[in-house]
Every structure is written in C-alpha cells, then in structure tokens.
Scaffold this motif. Structure first.
Motif, PDB file in Angstrom:
ATOM      1  N   ASP A 144     -20.261  26.692  10.720  1.00  0.00           N
ATOM      2  CA  ASP A 144     -20.955  26.893   9.360  1.00  0.00           C
ATOM      3  C   ASP A 144     -21.181  28.660   9.445  1.00  0.00           C
ATOM      4  N   MET A 145     -21.957  28.639   8.022  1.00  0.00           N
ATOM      5  CA  MET A 145     -21.793  30.048   7.464  1.00  0.00           C
ATOM      6  C   MET A 145     -23.710  30.062   7.395  1.00  0.00           C
ATOM      7  N   GLU A 146     -23.609  31.614   8.360  1.00  0.00           N
ATOM      8  CA  GLU A 146     -24.905  32.305   9.049  1.00  0.00           C
ATOM      9  C   GLU A 146     -25.457  33.775   7.989  1.00  0.00           C
ATOM     10  N   ALA A 177     -18.231  28.471   2.435  1.00  0.00           N
ATOM     11  CA  ALA A 177     -18.421  29.812   1.610  1.00  0.00           C
ATOM     12  C   ALA A 177     -19.866  29.691   1.037  1.00  0.00           C
ATOM     13  N   GLN A 178     -19.943  30.457   0.576  1.00  0.00           N
ATOM     14  CA  GLN A 178     -22.138  30.840   0.130  1.00  0.00           C
ATOM     15  C   GLN A 178     -21.654  31.330  -1.314  1.00  0.00           C
ATOM     16  N   SER A 179     -22.121  30.671  -2.432  1.00  0.00           N
ATOM     17  CA  SER A 179     -22.570  30.976  -3.110  1.00  0.00           C
ATOM     18  C   SER A 179     -23.599  32.725  -3.923  1.00  0.00           C
ATOM     19  N   LYS A 208     -25.019  26.777  -1.117  1.00  0.00           N
ATOM     20  CA  LYS A 208     -25.232  28.346  -2.198  1.00  0.00           C
ATOM     21  C   LYS A 208     -26.214  29.060  -0.509  1.00  0.00           C
ATOM     22  N   GLY A 209     -26.776  28.601   0.179  1.00  0.00           N
ATOM     23  CA  GLY A 209     -26.888  29.868   0.765  1.00  0.00           C
ATOM     24  C   GLY A 209     -27.964  28.888   1.861  1.00  0.00           C
ATOM     25  N   ALA A 210     -28.220  29.467   3.028  1.00  0.00           N
ATOM     26  CA  ALA A 210     -29.550  28.906   3.575  1.00  0.00           C
ATOM     27  C   ALA A 210     -30.238  30.291   3.463  1.00  0.00           C
ATOM     28  N   LEU A 231     -31.166  36.484  -9.178  1.00  0.00           N
ATOM     29  CA  LEU A 231     -31.551  35.116  -9.869  1.00  0.00           C
ATOM     30  C   LEU A 231     -31.103  34.065  -9.682  1.00  0.00           C
ATOM     31  N   LYS A 232     -31.676  32.510  -9.543  1.00  0.00           N
ATOM     32  CA  LYS A 232     -31.456  31.817  -9.036  1.00  0.00           C
ATOM     33  C   LYS A 232     -29.881  30.875  -9.928  1.00  0.00           C
ATOM     34  N   ALA A 233     -30.230  31.066 -10.856  1.00  0.00           N
ATOM     35  CA  ALA A 233     -28.765  30.590 -12.251  1.00  0.00           C
ATOM     36  C   ALA A 233     -28.268  31.647 -11.845  1.00  0.00           C
ATOM     37  N   GLN A 234     -27.596  32.597 -11.701  1.00  0.00           N
ATOM     38  CA  GLN A 234     -26.371  33.641 -10.946  1.00  0.00           C
ATOM     39  C   GLN A 234     -25.455  33.087  -9.842  1.00  0.00           C
ATOM     40  N   THR A 235     -26.372  32.341  -9.040  1.00  0.00           N
ATOM     41  CA  THR A 235     -26.413  31.503  -7.584  1.00  0.00           C
ATOM     42  C   THR A 235     -25.806  30.445  -8.199  1.00  0.00           C
ATOM     43  N   ASP A 236     -25.610  29.863  -8.999  1.00  0.00           N
ATOM     44  CA  ASP A 236     -25.431  28.178  -9.877  1.00  0.00           C
ATOM     45  C   ASP A 236     -23.729  28.318 -10.130  1.00  0.00           C
ATOM     46  N   ALA A 258     -21.704  21.249  -1.383  1.00  0.00           N
ATOM     47  CA  ALA A 258     -22.502  21.062  -0.478  1.00  0.00           C
ATOM     48  C   ALA A 258     -23.899  21.001  -1.197  1.00  0.00           C
ATOM     49  N   SER A 259     -24.621  20.238  -2.604  1.00  0.00           N
ATOM     50  CA  SER A 259     -25.895  20.337  -2.829  1.00  0.00           C
ATOM     51  C   SER A 259     -26.291  19.155  -3.058  1.00  0.00           C
ATOM     52  N   HIS A 260     -27.877  19.365  -3.615  1.00  0.00           N
ATOM     53  CA  HIS A 260     -28.295  18.256  -3.912  1.00  0.00           C
ATOM     54  C   HIS A 260     -28.805  18.119  -4.583  1.00  0.00           C
ATOM     55  N   ASN A 261     -27.762  19.671  -6.171  1.00  0.00           N
ATOM     56  CA  ASN A 261     -28.417  19.927  -7.186  1.00  0.00           C
ATOM     57  C   ASN A 261     -27.942  18.801  -8.242  1.00  0.00           C
ATOM     58  N   ILE A 262     -27.994  18.197  -8.946  1.00  0.00           N
ATOM     59  CA  ILE A 262     -27.473  17.032  -9.430  1.00  0.00           C
ATOM     60  C   ILE A 262     -26.429  17.654 -10.827  1.00  0.00           C
ATOM     61  N   LEU A 326     -38.634  25.831   3.389  1.00  0.00           N
ATOM     62  CA  LEU A 326     -38.918  27.323   2.216  1.00  0.00           C
ATOM     63  C   LEU A 326     -37.495  27.044   1.204  1.00  0.00           C
ATOM     64  N   GLU A 327     -36.744  26.113   1.568  1.00  0.00           N
ATOM     65  CA  GLU A 327     -35.838  25.639   0.383  1.00  0.00           C
ATOM     66  C   GLU A 327     -37.221  25.138  -0.478  1.00  0.00           C
ATOM     67  N   ASN A 328     -37.193  24.063   0.154  1.00  0.00           N
ATOM     68  CA  ASN A 328     -37.881  22.690  -0.205  1.00  0.00           C
ATOM     69  C   ASN A 328     -39.366  23.223  -0.908  1.00  0.00           C
ATOM     70  N   SER A 333     -36.226  25.603  -6.746  1.00  0.00           N
ATOM     71  CA  SER A 333     -35.340  24.390  -5.519  1.00  0.00           C
ATOM     72  C   SER A 333     -35.867  23.601  -6.887  1.00  0.00           C
ATOM     73  N   PHE A 334     -34.431  23.144  -7.023  1.00  0.00           N
ATOM     74  CA  PHE A 334     -33.451  21.895  -7.631  1.00  0.00           C
ATOM     75  C   PHE A 334     -34.510  21.002  -6.964  1.00  0.00           C
ATOM     76  N   LEU A 335     -34.420  20.295  -6.287  1.00  0.00           N
ATOM     77  CA  LEU A 335     -35.240  19.258  -6.213  1.00  0.00           C
ATOM     78  C   LEU A 335     -36.585  18.591  -6.065  1.00  0.00           C
TER      79      LEU A 335
HETATM   80  P1  FDA Z   1     -30.328  24.484  -5.250  1.00  0.00           P
HETATM   81  O1  FDA Z   1     -30.291  24.186  -6.617  1.00  0.00           O
HETATM   82  O2  FDA Z   1     -32.524  24.143  -4.928  1.00  0.00           O
HETATM   83  O3  FDA Z   1     -30.755  26.009  -4.878  1.00  0.00           O
HETATM   84  C1  FDA Z   1     -32.187  26.439  -3.972  1.00  0.00           C
HETATM   85  C2  FDA Z   1     -30.129  27.686  -3.694  1.00  0.00           C
HETATM   86  O4  FDA Z   1     -30.299  28.571  -4.772  1.00  0.00           O
HETATM   87  C3  FDA Z   1     -31.001  28.526  -2.150  1.00  0.00           C
HETATM   88  O5  FDA Z   1     -30.681  27.546  -1.009  1.00  0.00           O
HETATM   89  C4  FDA Z   1     -30.485  29.507  -2.614  1.00  0.00           C
HETATM   90  O6  FDA Z   1     -29.117  29.701  -1.906  1.00  0.00           O
HETATM   91  C5  FDA Z   1     -30.293  29.729  -3.943  1.00  0.00           C
HETATM   92  N1  FDA Z   1     -31.581  30.341  -4.608  1.00  0.00           N
HETATM   93  C6  FDA Z   1     -32.419  30.332  -4.431  1.00  0.00           C
HETATM   94  N2  FDA Z   1     -33.757  31.053  -4.681  1.00  0.00           N
HETATM   95  C7  FDA Z   1     -32.763  31.766  -5.245  1.00  0.00           C
HETATM   96  C8  FDA Z   1     -33.319  33.173  -5.897  1.00  0.00           C
HETATM   97  N3  FDA Z   1     -34.415  33.505  -6.675  1.00  0.00           N
HETATM   98  N4  FDA Z   1     -31.563  33.789  -6.520  1.00  0.00           N
HETATM   99  C9  FDA Z   1     -30.441  33.386  -5.969  1.00  0.00           C
HETATM  100  N5  FDA Z   1     -30.518  32.413  -5.457  1.00  0.00           N
HETATM  101  C10 FDA Z   1     -31.339  31.295  -5.333  1.00  0.00           C
HETATM  102  N6  FDA Z   1     -26.826  26.441   4.063  1.00  0.00           N
HETATM  103  C11 FDA Z   1     -25.461  27.777   4.110  1.00  0.00           C
HETATM  104  O7  FDA Z   1     -25.830  29.591   4.167  1.00  0.00           O
HETATM  105  N7  FDA Z   1     -25.013  27.722   5.595  1.00  0.00           N
HETATM  106  C12 FDA Z   1     -24.242  27.212   5.821  1.00  0.00           C
HETATM  107  O8  FDA Z   1     -23.184  26.337   6.359  1.00  0.00           O
HETATM  108  C13 FDA Z   1     -24.708  25.544   5.125  1.00  0.00           C
HETATM  109  N8  FDA Z   1     -24.681  24.283   5.528  1.00  0.00           N
HETATM  110  C14 FDA Z   1     -24.920  23.482   4.548  1.00  0.00           C
HETATM  111  C15 FDA Z   1     -24.347  22.297   4.489  1.00  0.00           C
HETATM  112  C16 FDA Z   1     -24.621  21.021   3.780  1.00  0.00           C
HETATM  113  C17 FDA Z   1     -24.113  19.628   3.902  1.00  0.00           C
HETATM  114  C18 FDA Z   1     -26.115  20.813   2.388  1.00  0.00           C
HETATM  115  C19 FDA Z   1     -26.033  20.095   1.947  1.00  0.00           C
HETATM  116  C20 FDA Z   1     -26.336  22.258   3.176  1.00  0.00           C
HETATM  117  C21 FDA Z   1     -25.942  23.358   3.632  1.00  0.00           C
HETATM  118  N9  FDA Z   1     -26.093  24.896   3.680  1.00  0.00           N
HETATM  119  C22 FDA Z   1     -26.197  25.803   4.385  1.00  0.00           C
HETATM  120  C23 FDA Z   1     -27.670  24.850   2.662  1.00  0.00           C
HETATM  121  C24 FDA Z   1     -26.939  25.185   1.215  1.00  0.00           C
HETATM  122  O9  FDA Z   1     -27.139  26.372   1.554  1.00  0.00           O
HETATM  123  C25 FDA Z   1     -28.653  25.586   0.626  1.00  0.00           C
HETATM  124  O10 FDA Z   1     -29.297  26.146   0.916  1.00  0.00           O
HETATM  125  C26 FDA Z   1     -29.204  23.900   0.547  1.00  0.00           C
HETATM  126  O11 FDA Z   1     -27.864  23.212  -0.108  1.00  0.00           O
HETATM  127  C27 FDA Z   1     -29.849  24.200  -0.862  1.00  0.00           C
HETATM  128  O12 FDA Z   1     -29.259  24.393  -2.972  1.00  0.00           O
HETATM  129  P2  FDA Z   1     -28.969  23.169  -2.978  1.00  0.00           P
HETATM  130  O13 FDA Z   1     -27.835  23.286  -4.495  1.00  0.00           O
HETATM  131  O14 FDA Z   1     -29.058  21.622  -2.600  1.00  0.00           O
HETATM  132  O15 FDA Z   1     -30.792  22.921  -4.076  1.00  0.00           O
END
Ligand code: FDA
Length: 904
Positions: A144-146, A177-179, A208-210, A231-236, A258-262, A326-328, A333-335
C-alpha cells in the motif's frame, strides 16, 4: 461505457455516503462494521465469502496499531504470514487467489526517509517470511502507499524487492500509485521503467490518495510546499492520464483501477476498450463499504472487481476509519455528490480537464492565500524556516556536503573579540567531540576577569552609536546574518553533530530555530521602534516608546548551541543594545563561528563582544558589574538564581538596577489518561523524553499515567524505548548520540543507580565503557511522585513513570514540581483537555503531541517557578520589550505656535 455505468448506478439507493453525519446517530461500531470486514477470523471469513459470492475478488488489509517497536513489527509480520497460510489452507478450489495488502511502515518502527538504507533493509527483512508464504501458496501481496513523506522510500524498497532473485518467477507483488501528488505522473513513469527493467510482472493499483487532509496540514505546519493538487479536478485529470499510462504498459503490469468515481472508472473502461485490452488483463478495485451499487454494475458488466477489505479490532483501526469518514464527508467526494446530492449523470461524468480550466485560476491552500494577502514588504513578513525534508534526496546530498565542509574546518582557533579586536590569550579552551573525545573540534581563547571587564567596557562604548542606528539598518544587518547562516545551514548543522553530538535532524532543527529567531527579532524590533499611540484625546497625543537598555551580557548553554545563543544575542542587539557573549565551554566553536558571521554581516565593532571562559572566573566582570544593564541567561536553576542574587548588589544611586532574563530547568510531565490514543502517546513520550538523549530543558522526564491504562501503556512503551538506537550521530539510523561530557554521563548514571533503589527498574542500561559519553535509556515504573528521580532535573535519558488514581491526581502530581516549564496530556476526552488547560502549571502546554521543539512565534517558549522568571518568552515580541526600557510620551498638541528647527 460511461453512460451504461452511469445509468446502472444512478437510481441506486444510498450506501453510506455521509459517514460523518451518520456517526452522530449510529453507534461508532455500526459505522465501523460497514468499512471493516470483521474483528475476528470467523467474521472476516464470512465477509470474504460474501465478496466471493458476489462475483468479486478480495484483498485483505490487517488493521493494526502504529508499529512503535521491534517486537510489534515482529508480531505484525507474523500475523500476516499466518493470515496468508490460513487463507490458503481454507481456500476452495474455485475461489480467487489469496491477496493481502500491507503497509511497509508496519514492518519496522524505523521506516523513515531520514535513514533510507536501514528502513529498506529492515522492511525487506520482515517482509521476507510473508513473501515466502505467498510464493509457496500462490498468494499475492500488495504494498500500500502511505503519506507523501514515505512515497519515494516505499518505491525504493519495492525496487529492491523486485530485484530479489529469490522471488523471480513469482508475479504476486503489487504496488500503488497516487494521482493527487503534483509529481505523480513523473513518479509513475519511473515506476513503470523500473518494473520493465526488473523483468517481472506487477499489479499497479492506481488510486487518488487517501491522505489529502494530512498532506495539506503537514505541509503547512512544516513549511513545505503542498505536495498534493489543491483542486479535486486536477487529481481526477491526472488519474485519467495515469490510467492511460498503465493501459499502455499491460505487457509488464496489470492495471488495478481503484476508485468509486464512475467518471474515473468509465474512462478506464473506455481506454481499455479503445486499446483492446481484454477484461482479464486489468481489474477495478473498490473499498469495502463504499459504492456497493457500482460494484454490482461492474460485476454485471463482466469486469473483474476486487474489494479491499480491512479487518481487525476497531480501535486500532481508527486511523483507517477516520480516513474513510473524512473522505466520505468531504465536499469533494464523488460518492457524496453522486448519491446524496443526486447529481445528474452528465455532471457526474464531466471531463475533469475542463473543470481544471474553469476553476484553476484560484489558489486553494491557506498557505497560498496567506501569501496573497501579505504585503510585499519584507520587513512585515515573517515565515518560519521549513523543516528538513529528508524524503527529498537533495537534503541528504546537502547534508553529506555539509559534513565534509564542517570536517574541513575542525581544529580552527577562535580568538576573543573585544571592541572589534581579536584577542589571543595564553589559556585556551579545547572543544572535543563527545562521541569521540580524542577528536578536537577546535580551540578558543579563554577570557579572564580583566578581559571580561574590558569586554563590558567596549560594549558600553559601542552602545551610543548602535542605539542611535536606525532600526531598519539593524534589521538589514541582522537579516544578512540570518542569510549567511541559511546559506551555510548544513555545514553548521554538521558542526553541531561534531561538537555536541546532535543527530542531523536535531542539529538542523537548531540551525533553523536560530534563523527563525534572528528573522523574527529583526522584524519585531522595527515594529517596536515605530512606537505605539496608546490613547489620544483632543489636544494630547500619548505614545509608548521603547529605548534600549544599554550594554548587557548573554550567557548561553550548549544544548541548543546556536538557536539559544543567536536568539538571545540578536534579540538584545535588534532593539539597540550591545552585548558580551559568553558561550558554554562545551560549545564554544559554533559560538565562535556565529560571532564571525555577525561580523561578516556588518555588526559594528563593540556591539557583540565574545568572551568564552569559566563562568565563575568571569562572574565578577560580567555579572557583578554596574555597567552590565541586563543579563540574559539560559541554563541551570542554580546558576540562574545565583545571577539573580548577584545583580541586586549592582544597584546603586548612580547606575540603577541590572535586569535579568533567565530561562532555567524543568522536570516536565506528560499525563496519559484513560482515553489516550496509545499510538500517539507512546511515540510522543519517546520523542519528548529521548530526543537528543533528554538533554533539553523541555524534555519529558515524568509520565503520569492514569492507573486504568498504566499496564497497557507500559507494555507498549518499554519495547519502543528498547528499540531506540544510541550511537554515532553520523549514522543515519541513530536516535540519539552521546551525552555532552563525562561529568554529565556520570551524573546520569548515578541517577540511574538512585532510581533502582527508589522505583521499579523497567529498563536499565548496561554501563557503556567506550570513550564516548554514551548512556542508553533508562525507564523506571511505579515511581513515587516524591522520589528524587521524579523531582530532580536529570538532563539525560532517564524517564520516570508515575501511576495516578485519576486525572485530578495526575494533575496534582504534575503540579507538585518546583519547575513549571513544559507539560502535556494525551487524551481524547474534551473534558480532560479543558481541565488540563485550566489547571496545569507550565509555561508551555502541549495537547496530544510531544512537548519539545517549540517554534518561534508559534509557541513562544519559557516557564515559571524554578524554570524561569515567568515574563517574556523566547520567540515572542514581549522579549524585545523586556530588553528595552518602556517610555510613555505625552505631548500637548494644542496650538501654541512653533519655532523653526535651530540647526536646520
Ligand atoms: P473521488 O472521486 O471522490 O475522489 C476523492 C479523492 O480526491 C480524495 O481521496 C483525494 O485523493 C482527492 N481529493 C479530494 N479533495 C481534493 C482537492 N481539493 N484537491 C485535490 N484532490 C482532492 N489510497 C492511498 O493513499 N493508498 C493506498 O494504498 C490506497 N489503497 C486503496 C485501495 C483501494 C482498493 C481503493 C478503492 C482505494 C485505495 N486508496 C488508497 C484510497 C484512494 O486513494 C481514495 O482515497 C479513495 O478511493 C477515494 O477516491 P475515489 O476516486 O473513489 O473518489
């Protein structure tokens, strides 16, 4: 694909998108069970079965406490090894392969970018049995990535794992990899190249990164550039480009999206189709408890889905839960948007590149905002020095060079400086490396009483001119000095490693603090010089002005050899005073270099005079001298109080009083209550008690633990302390180096002997016999609150644990000390925190964090009772005022005519 996926999930019922809101209504346990597969093996087996029955695969993450000791790391690795074997044994023939996810920081308490080689080899050593079990059973292991600080270290370790010949032929390793990181794409490119070079197949999970909130807060607190997109859109958008990179390299890697964002998922599916990547060549991954309708839709579409399912006890899993909540609950959050706010499909599928453009113009971090608001004027803007960033290679390179540079300066001689003249003496002070006393760091001349008097005399002579110098001019000179120190930061830090045995991290911290002090006081003095209108009424203006006091004396300690010395000296001269500086005989070389730097910066002759020497010998000249208008002292209570007593005799009709500013010792306590997060409490106590071997006046030397958590705290603390590495400050993995000298070592050892009689010896070090002044840590349990080891300042790595009946009793014990410097509490109860704020008698109170490392301006530092005079604190504007004489000026401004200036 987008629309099909969009439609498939659009009408679905809520899953748990607003977890934060739900917690207020539901028991925490219920929420946790949504995200966590189970606490017991049976619950987890059941959860896995449900995933498999739903047509999906799984990866299991073993939730645990932070790994704080070697023992905990061993336990953790063993649990993973057993888990893999257990899952493999119970696997049915048609079940998907066993798959686990693991964090490298759980495999060693020393996973730190400040010691990359050691971290990587320790993590690999512990991962080995896990990999072996996986190879033997055909299981997969994902790393996993921290946090960002660990990203490159994780990849570095992973690279070594990939190269391991014993693993060739096993393609069960995965990485993440974290975007959301600004340099994510560059990092992914080099990761792909690395995988290609290894000749092995790897699963790369794209997330995307937790840790978004953590990254923004940490960067702001440590004065680092924010590493994540804001900006969230930059991550996306980065996520989509990185998806593309992964699909272009399916010959060597398996993309796991790995995402829940359709939108993110749909884009991945579309790319796969466009590139003709078959469904068995990639997979979608989701988290347990999130986006269940999406999972179902994907399964129905025949796309492989893997569910990340953490399991383990809820309390240790709290950090994971907090991240999910925090994420939800985040606005981004997309969800949350898609389900709760019922966003239209078109918007859910909107192109992030377009959104980046629309919103990209605005900056979003508090740091950026602050920059925008601040005026250009350099005099007004004070910014703390950034913390050393050991996760960047350039910091390691700079440190290496700094050590070489400092080594080349060893053995130099520093004369006294009196009235701008270098003065040599027949007697000298030799400074030695406390880790290797045969190594001479340098020599200085040694002042006697007569030279001390001459130095005060010269400061007195220089006072008139310096006091009249414009504050802006003084500001320019001082900030030039700070700039030279900044330029030579790594060399000066290395010099401290040689001279006082600090580790590189502690040494750089000291140099940073010195720069902060100078920059801060230089600015504060300009402000003070402007004066302040106190109250104006019709016909009368009233102002508060500050005048410099005169010639003073600065007596500095060795434990923060530059920060305290530079802080006291520059505070004094910033407001127009002149000084005689007497450094500690244990750190005269760094002091000599500092005085050189001030000269180079343009401090005029006589403003700073330099007289290393014996305190006793110099006292009559420096202290008992009516020409000394103030004394700034940092050191022991004994010396401080004797100075306070001596100066009272200076007062006479002609000269008035000598002002003393004294910072003295501490016997600092941290309270741990029943609600404390032990991960935080143990690591906070270890850092506060043993950083620089406890040789800080702010160090924690008592932990007062509420009895219900005493045993569990001790059980985790002792192995964590045992895991500390004591050794040469030049070894990267060293936690702390030697004590300052032989006398200090003997004193600390004698307290350890006393402790064994007074309390329960929990950890008693072997006596070190080498030449260096090393003492390993000692910890005493069930210490009576009035024991000598619990009441006297020790200034070394000795910690007393005291058992308290309850919080009130703990506060009573903490306050029974004659000192009142720093203190703190680890507690998750707001009522305890409130009580502590009201009752704890300390100058600096820290809540849920370590109690050392005060930062200039943010945490002005100083205590009361025997710890100090309880007045102006270091790192505050008040100190500048104390170094000045306040004057009220009241002017009658009713018209009464005027005469032109006579000399104009
Ligand atoms: P969504 O599209 O809602 O994106 C939310 C994400 O956008 C946030 O988590 C953050 O990364 C980013 N974001 C939010 N606000 C932002 C802002 N203002 N500007 C820029 N970006 C912003 N994570 C990790 O770090 N290491 C890991 O090893 C893993 N492992 C992992 C495994 C699996 C199976 C999943 C599904 C997810 C992970 N994650 C993770 C978590 C992952 O990084 C992420 O936090 C969640 O999947 C949420 O992203 P979504 O695309 O689902 O939702």
């Amino acid at each position: 694909a987008s629309l099909r996926l969009g439609r498939a999930v659009a009408g679905s019922t809520l899953f748990t998108p607003t977890a934060a809101a739900v917690t207020t209504r539901l028991a925490v346990g219920k929420v946790a069970s949504g995200f966590i597969a189970g606490e017991t093996e049976d619950e987890t087996a059941q959860a896995i079965r449900e995933i498999i029955d739903g047509g999906m695969k799984y990866t299991l993450d073993l939730l645990g406490e932070a790994t704080l000791s070697e023992k905990e790391a061993d336990d953790y690795a063993e649990r993973y090894t057993k888990l893999i074997r257990h899952l493999a044994e119970n696997k049915r023939p048609d079940d998907p392969e066993v798959n686990v996810s693991i964090k490298l920081s759980s495999l060693t308490p020393r996973f730190s970018p400040s010691a990359p080689e050691d971290s990587a080899s320790e993590a690999r050593r512990r991962a080995e049995p896990i990999f072996k079990a996986a190879m033997e059973t055909g299981a997969h292991v994902n790393i996993d990535m921290e946090q960002y600080e660990l990203r490159d270290l994780t990849i570095y370790t992973f690279a070594q794992m990939l190269k391991d010949k014993e693993h060739f032929g096993w393609d069960g390793l995965g990485i993440v990899a974290q975007s959301y990181l600004k340099d994510a794409e560059k990092s992914l490119d080099s990761l792909v190249e690395m995988i290609r070079d290894s000749g092995r197949r790897v699963m790369v999970r794209l997330v995307k990164g937790a840790y978004w909130d953590h990254e923004v807060v940490e960067a702001n607190q440590r004065h680092w550039p924010v590493p994540v997109h804001t900006l969230k859109a930059q991550t996306d958008a980065a996520y989509e480009r990185m998806t593309d990179t992964l699909f272009k390299n399916t010959d060597i890697l398996t993309p796991a999206i790995a995402s829940h964002n359709i939108r993110s998922l749909a884009k991945a599916i579309a790319i796969a189709r466009q590139m003709d990547v078959s469904k068995d060549m990639y997979e979608i991954q989701t988290l347990r408890g999130m986006g269940d309708p999406i999972k179902k839709a994907l399964v129905d579409m025949g796309i492989p889905v893997r569910v990340y399912a953490p399991f383990g006890a809820m309390i240790p899993g709290m950090a994971y839960l907090v991240r999910r909540m925090l994420e939800n609950s985040s606005n981004e959050s997309f969800l949350r948007h898609s389900f709760m706010d019922e966003e239209p499909i078109d918007e859910m599928l909107e192109d992030p590149v377009f959104l980046c453009g629309a919103a990209g113009a605005k900056s979003a971090t508090p740091q950026d905002k602050k920059k925008e608001e601040e005026p250009e004027n350099a005099v007004r803007v004070f910014v703390n020095e950034p913390e050393p960033a050991f996760h960047l290679e350039k910091t390691h390179d700079a440190m290496k060079m700094g050590i070489e540079d400092a080594e080349a300066t060893l053995d130099k001689f520093y004369p006294l400086l009196i009235g701008g003249h270098a003065v040599n003496t027949s007697e000298i002070i030799t400074s030695r490396d406390p880790a290797e006393p045969s190594r001479i760091i340098g020599e200085t001349a040694k002042a006697n009483e007569a030279l001390g008097r001459a130095a005060v005399e010269s400061a007195k002579r220089a006072f008139g001119g310096w006091a009249k110098t414009k504050a802006m001019k003084r500001f320019e000179i001082l900030t030039r000095g700070a700039a030279i120190i900044r330029e030579r930061k790594y060399e000066l830090a290395a010099l401290e490693m040689f001279e006082v045995g600090k580790t590189r991290k502690e040494a750089l911290g000291d140099i940073n603090e010195a720069i902060d002090h100078i920059e801060f006081y230089a600015r504060g003095a300009v402000k003070i010089a402007e004066g302040k209108i106190t109250e104006s009424i019709l016909g009368e203006t009233n102002m508060a002005l500050y005048r410099p006091r005169g010639a003073g004396v600065v007596i500095a300690p060795w434990n923060f050899p530059l920060a305290i010395l530079a802080g006291m000296t520059c505070a004094a001269i910033a407001v127009g005073n002149t000084v005689v500086v007497k450094p500690s005989s244990n750190s005269p070389i760094i002091a000599g270099v500092f005085v050189d730097i001030l000269e180079q910066a343009g401090v005029p002759a006589g403003v700073v005079n330099f007289t290393p020497g014996s305190g006793e010998e110099l006292a009559p000249a420096l202290i008992n001298n009516p020409d000394t208008k103030f004394v700034m002292f940092t050191g022991s209570f004994e010396t401080g109080s004797s100075i306070i007593e001596s100066v009272t005799h200076n007062a006479d009709k002609k000269y008035g009083f000598t002002k003393v500013l004294a910072e003295m010792g501490g016997k600092n306590a941290i309270i741990v209550d029943e609600s404390a997060d032990l991960d935080m409490a143990v690591s906070g106590v270890v850092a506060s008690a043993f950083g620089f071997g406890g040789q800080k006046c702010s160090a924690c030397s008592r932990v007062i633990i509420v009895k219900s958590v005493y045993e569990s705290f001790v059980k985790r603390l002792i192995p964590a302390v045992e895991s500390l590495i004591v050794g040469s400050p030049f070894d990267l993995e060293t936690n702390y180096g030697p004590l300052i000298d032989e006398v200090a070592k003997r004193k600390v050892e004698s307290y350890i002997t006393i402790g064994t009689e007074e309390a329960e010896p929990l950890l008693i070090p072997q006596k070190e016999t080498g030449a260096g002044h090393f003492v390993r840590p000692a910890v005493f349990g069930n210490t009576p609150p009035d024991a000598r080891i619990a009441t006297e300042e020790i200034f070394g790595p000795v910690l007393s644990l005291v058992r308290a009946k309850n919080l009130n009793n703990a506060i009573e014990i903490a306050n029974s000390s004659v000192y009142a410097l720093t203190g703190g509490i680890f507690s998750r109860m707001p009522s305890s925190v409130k009580k502590i704020k009201e009752k704890m008698e300390v100058g600096n109170l820290y809540i849920n964090r370590g109690i050392t490392g005060a930062i200039v301006r943010r945490q002005p530092f100083g205590g009361f009772k025997r710890s100090g005079l309880g007045s102006a604190k270091a790192g505050s504007v008040e100190l500048l005022k104390e170094l000045s004489v306040p004057q009220s000026v009241s002017e009658n401004i009713v018209r009464h005519g005027f005469s032109p200036d006579l000399d104009s």
